[in-house]
Design a protein around this motif. Structure first.
Motif, mmCIF file in Angstrom:
data_model
loop_
_atom_site.group_PDB
_atom_site.id
_atom_site.type_symbol
_atom_site.label_atom_id
_atom_site.label_comp_id
_atom_site.label_asym_id
_atom_site.label_seq_id
_atom_site.Cartn_x
_atom_site.Cartn_y
_atom_site.Cartn_z
ATOM 1 N N ARG A 23 45.242 56.203 41.270
ATOM 2 C CA ARG A 23 46.680 55.578 39.620
ATOM 3 C C ARG A 23 47.979 54.909 40.697
ATOM 4 N NH1 ARG A 23 46.481 53.659 35.454
ATOM 5 N NH2 ARG A 23 48.461 55.053 34.305
ATOM 6 N N THR A 59 39.686 55.945 26.721
ATOM 7 C CA THR A 59 41.500 55.430 26.713
ATOM 8 C C THR A 59 41.354 56.431 28.784
ATOM 9 O OG1 THR A 59 41.502 57.951 26.375
ATOM 10 C CG2 THR A 59 41.774 56.642 24.904
ATOM 11 N N GLY A 60 40.361 56.768 28.793
ATOM 12 C CA GLY A 60 40.841 57.641 30.544
ATOM 13 C C GLY A 60 41.149 58.520 30.448
ATOM 14 N N ARG A 61 41.557 59.268 29.544
ATOM 15 C CA ARG A 61 41.855 60.496 29.410
ATOM 16 C C ARG A 61 41.379 62.129 29.362
ATOM 17 N NH1 ARG A 61 47.356 61.573 31.643
ATOM 18 N NH2 ARG A 61 47.873 63.035 30.090
ATOM 19 N N ARG A 83 44.354 59.048 34.963
ATOM 20 C CA ARG A 83 43.545 58.199 34.480
ATOM 21 C C ARG A 83 42.171 58.400 34.906
ATOM 22 N NH1 ARG A 83 47.442 58.488 31.441
ATOM 23 N NH2 ARG A 83 48.414 57.175 30.187
#
Length: 329
Positions: A231, A117-119, A72
């Motif tokens: 992460r 979303t961090g994606r 992420r």
């Protein structure tokens, strides 16, 4: 000064004249100064962390692409900066069969704009030139990352000069190819118009495509490795650096303020170094001294990093532990 300070203090626009005499205003560091100054999260990466991220990106065993669900972007606005000669040297060591050009700059950086979303994100790459006075340079291309769906891209690199996003492939290296699958590369619209107006030679077109893609494509694998480490409970060490005291002095001298940032290192995952030299005159009683590359192994939400180490004669020291367990939050 760091690259981030050079960019934040840049005020001069990038203006160029092409061969026909036309004047063009192109994106330069000054266009990103305000965004970088307002960026809430600015990381300056230690050399050990840069090395370990390159090791992870090109490791053996379970490849990094199998861990993309753990990745992420930690913020919607993010700055990453590193020592460019260290990064280039480590990539050259990891990809011995690939001709990696020597570093022509002293610092590198990426300004990231991610979604909520961090994606997915768009990344812009910067460098600090070696020559004096050192000037920040902005890559002509943008990097598009989509970790859930491969971004729509053309397979032909020539489409880059047609305004399309293109993908970079490496069929000979499945691990690297899997990481590049989530990335696309496109020219900044201003650079696209500039090249479309004056780039007619096929040789020059090929050179522009190679330089544009080559300057940003190598960023993707190791940045993804860094995001994975962020992460996981991976032993990253963060040290906030405040410039308040030095800025007070700079203000009295009429100089621009330096930006606060966070220095990030990774002592836990750093590879073991030999503590002496090999004695090649003694009879062989075990494996010869050699360096073992790091490699990843994933078991569900746990990633094991078998860090790089030296194996050989006992006189070179004993590596107490070579395996580090990383667990997702």
């Amino acid at each position: 000064m760091y690259l981030l300070d050079h960019i934040a203090q840049c005020r001069e626009p990038l203006v160029v004249r092409n061969h026909s005499g036309q004047i063009w205003r192109l994106p330069g560091a000054a266009d990103f100064a305000a965004r970088l100054t307002q960026c809430p999260l600015r990381y300056v990466l230690a050399d050990d962390l840069v090395r370990i991220c390159v090791e992870l990106a090109y490791s053996e065993g379970d490849d990094l692409s199998s861990c993309m669900d753990l990745v992420r972007f930690p913020a919607e606005q993010l700055w990453l900066e590193w020592n460019e000669p260290v990064r280039v040297a480590e990539i050259s060591r990891a990809l011995r069969d690939c001709a990696v050009a020597p570093a022509t700059s002293v610092r590198g950086g990426i300004l990231i704009a991610a979604d909520s979303t961090g994606r997915s994100a768009v990344m812009r790459t910067f460098w600090l030139s070696r020559d004096e006075p050192r000037e920040p340079v902005v890559a002509a291309g943008e990097t598009i990352i989509d970790l859930d769906h491969a971004p729509p891209c053309a397979d032909e690199a020539a489409m880059l000069l047609e305004g399309s996003a293109v993908r970079v492939r490496d069929p000979a290296n499945p691990n690297l190819d899997g990481l590049l699958h989530c990335a696309g590369f496109r020219l900044d619209p201003s650079w696209h118009r500039y090249y479309a107006a004056g780039l007619h030679s096929e040789v020059k077109r090929d050179l522009v495509i190679a330089c544009t893609l080559g300057s940003v494509a190598f960023d993707v694998p190791w940045v993804l490795a860094l995001l994975m480490l962020m992460r996981l409970q991976s032993g990253l060490t963060h040290r906030a650096v405040s410039s308040a005291r030095i800025n007070a002095k700079r203000a009295r001298l009429g100089r621009s303020a330096l930006l606060d940032h966070i220095e990030v290192s990774c002592p836990l995952l750093s590879g073991a170094q030999p503590s002496g030299s090999a004695d090649f005159d003694v009879p062989r009683q075990g494996p010869r001294l050699h360096h073992v590359r790091g490699h990843l192994v994933r078991r569900d939400d746990v990633v094991f990093w078998r860090r790089p180490h030296w194996r050989g004669h006992l006189r070179l020291g004993c590596v107490r532990s070579r395996t580090v367990k990383l667990r997702a939050y």
